[in-house]
Design a protein around this motif. Structure first.
Motif, PDB file in Angstrom:
ATOM      1  N   UNK A  93      41.497  29.266  42.667  1.00 33.93           N
ATOM      2  CA  UNK A  93      40.597  30.410  42.861  1.00 33.93           C
ATOM      3  C   UNK A  93      40.846  31.492  41.813  1.00 33.93           C
ATOM      4  N   UNK A  94      42.106  31.721  41.463  1.00 34.93           N
ATOM      5  CA  UNK A  94      42.411  32.685  40.414  1.00 34.93           C
ATOM      6  C   UNK A  94      41.858  32.249  39.071  1.00 34.93           C
ATOM      7  N   UNK A  95      42.004  30.950  38.765  1.00 32.98           N
ATOM      8  CA  UNK A  95      41.471  30.431  37.502  1.00 32.98           C
ATOM      9  C   UNK A  95      39.963  30.622  37.426  1.00 32.98           C
ATOM     10  N   UNK A  96      39.279  30.462  38.549  1.00 30.33           N
ATOM     11  CA  UNK A  96      37.819  30.573  38.566  1.00 30.33           C
ATOM     12  C   UNK A  96      37.343  31.999  38.318  1.00 30.33           C
ATOM     13  N   UNK A 178      43.301  33.327  47.389  1.00 19.17           N
ATOM     14  CA  UNK A 178      43.379  34.425  46.416  1.00 19.17           C
ATOM     15  C   UNK A 178      42.113  35.260  46.484  1.00 19.17           C
ATOM     16  N   UNK A 179      42.289  36.575  46.452  1.00 18.89           N
ATOM     17  CA  UNK A 179      41.152  37.490  46.381  1.00 18.89           C
ATOM     18  C   UNK A 179      41.370  38.438  45.207  1.00 18.89           C
ATOM     19  N   UNK A 180      40.333  38.586  44.412  1.00 15.80           N
ATOM     20  CA  UNK A 180      40.321  39.548  43.304  1.00 15.80           C
ATOM     21  C   UNK A 180      39.412  40.700  43.680  1.00 15.80           C
ATOM     22  N   UNK A 181      39.955  41.896  43.693  1.00 13.11           N
ATOM     23  CA  UNK A 181      39.157  43.095  43.989  1.00 13.11           C
ATOM     24  C   UNK A 181      38.617  43.635  42.672  1.00 13.11           C
ATOM     25  N   UNK A 182      37.294  43.729  42.565  1.00 16.38           N
ATOM     26  CA  UNK A 182      36.643  44.085  41.300  1.00 16.38           C
ATOM     27  C   UNK A 182      35.303  44.737  41.604  1.00 16.38           C
ATOM     28  N   UNK A 183      34.617  45.192  40.546  1.00 19.53           N
ATOM     29  CA  UNK A 183      33.287  45.769  40.719  1.00 19.53           C
ATOM     30  C   UNK A 183      32.221  44.710  40.516  1.00 19.53           C
ATOM     31  N   UNK A 270      43.774  43.384  51.777  1.00 22.43           N
ATOM     32  CA  UNK A 270      43.603  42.055  51.200  1.00 22.43           C
ATOM     33  C   UNK A 270      44.769  41.131  51.507  1.00 22.43           C
ATOM     34  N   UNK A 271      45.946  41.689  51.721  1.00 21.89           N
ATOM     35  CA  UNK A 271      47.061  40.843  52.161  1.00 21.89           C
ATOM     36  C   UNK A 271      46.757  40.254  53.527  1.00 21.89           C
ATOM     37  N   UNK A 272      46.286  41.075  54.441  1.00 22.78           N
ATOM     38  CA  UNK A 272      45.926  40.560  55.770  1.00 22.78           C
ATOM     39  C   UNK A 272      44.814  39.512  55.661  1.00 22.78           C
ATOM     40  N   UNK A 273      43.842  39.784  54.806  1.00 24.43           N
ATOM     41  CA  UNK A 273      42.701  38.869  54.691  1.00 24.43           C
ATOM     42  C   UNK A 273      43.125  37.530  54.075  1.00 24.43           C
TER      43      UNK A 273
END
Length: 282
Positions: A93-96, A178-183, A270-273
């Motif tokens: 997921x991070x690679x994507x 993995x979650x990326x927080x972005x705009x 995001x840690x909880x999620x």
């Protein structure tokens, strides 16, 4: 772009000797270096390509179920690998999340990590995979844990002439996320990157790993939050405690993209999620 010498060595020893020279830069995928050279933020006297050195590409599953990824493996290959997607989903997921498909077809996982950005998209997934980083030079080889590789923004423990060759992922997780927080949806730097991985047996969390990016001078593991989870049955209250402990481990800055306060708050969320999604996958 300033003029420079260009080398295409065929052995690691030759590449190491060339790279050890003053103002030399390595060329892997080139998605950072070439842009920097065009903008004159990077002005190497020599560029050493790793393209012709054998043994630096590919993803293999070893007899002990660990996975080895060559440092010159394209990010797109990491993203699409069935073995990575099944056993280290957070890394896939991070690679994507890196740039566009065109960029991921050029960029390498070794380059993404060696650049040592605290916000690198593959680093949180490698942290929760307990990745070992194999390093080679003309003087021999060594291995360091991924969480000991970085010393500051853009800085690593690599010595002159040392080159990252492989990543070994020894611990497949029951579930990870993995979650990326972005705009923007694509091609944006992470405000925050959070990955979680869990191993669950009979409803009890046997192992938990939490990797955080863009919230400290280096990517970090939230070890106190991990310790809270081990040996316990997951509950909303437990995940809340883990989120709060992960946020407490961070030391973010405020910049044009995000305030420090927002980063801390979102690490908790995001840690909880990611933990809940990792648990659902497990």
């Amino acid at each position: 772009m300033k003029s420079f010498e260009f080398f295409e060595p065929t052995t690691l020893a030759e590449a190491s000797n060339l790279f050890a020279k003053e103002h030399a830069q390595l060329l892997a995928g080139g998605t950072d270096l070439v842009i920097g050279m065009k903008a004159y933020t990077e002005t190497p006297a020599s560029v050493v390509s790793l393209e012709k050195i054998p043994g630096l590409t590919g993803i293999t599953v070893d007899n002990d179920n660990s996975i080895t990824i060559g440092a010159m493996t394209k990010v797109r290959e990491v993203e699409l690998s069935n073995d990575i997607r099944q056993h280290h989903t957070a890394l896939a997921e991070g690679a994507s999340e890196i740039g566009s498909i065109q960029i991921r077809n050029l960029a390498t996982i070794g380059g993404n990590i060696a650049h040592a950005s605290p916000a690198a998209d593959t680093v949180a997934g490698l942290l929760v995979a307990d990745a070992q980083v194999n390093i080679a030079s003309a003087n021999g080889e060594r291995s360091v844990p991924i969480n000991e590789l970085f010393t500051g923004p853009g800085q690593t423990v690599l010595k002159p002439g040392e080159i990252i060759t492989q990543f070994r992922l020894p611990n497949p997780a029951s579930g990870s996320h993995y979650i990326k927080h972005k705009i923007r949806e694509v091609m944006d730097l992470a405000f925050i990157g959070v990955a979680s991985a869990v191993d669950v047996q009979n409803g009890v969390i046997e192992e938990a790993r939490i990797g955080l990016a863009a919230v400290a001078p280096t990517p970090i593991r939230a070890t106190e939050a991990e310790d809270l989870l081990k040996g316990k049955r997951p509950t909303p209250e437990l995940l809340q405690q883990a989120g709060e402990a992960a946020a407490a481990a961070t030391s973010p800055i405020s910049d044009l993209r995000c305030s420090a306060e927002h980063r801390k708050e979102m690490v908790d969320v995001l840690t909880r999620r990611t933990l809940q999604n990792a648990l659902d996958r497990a």
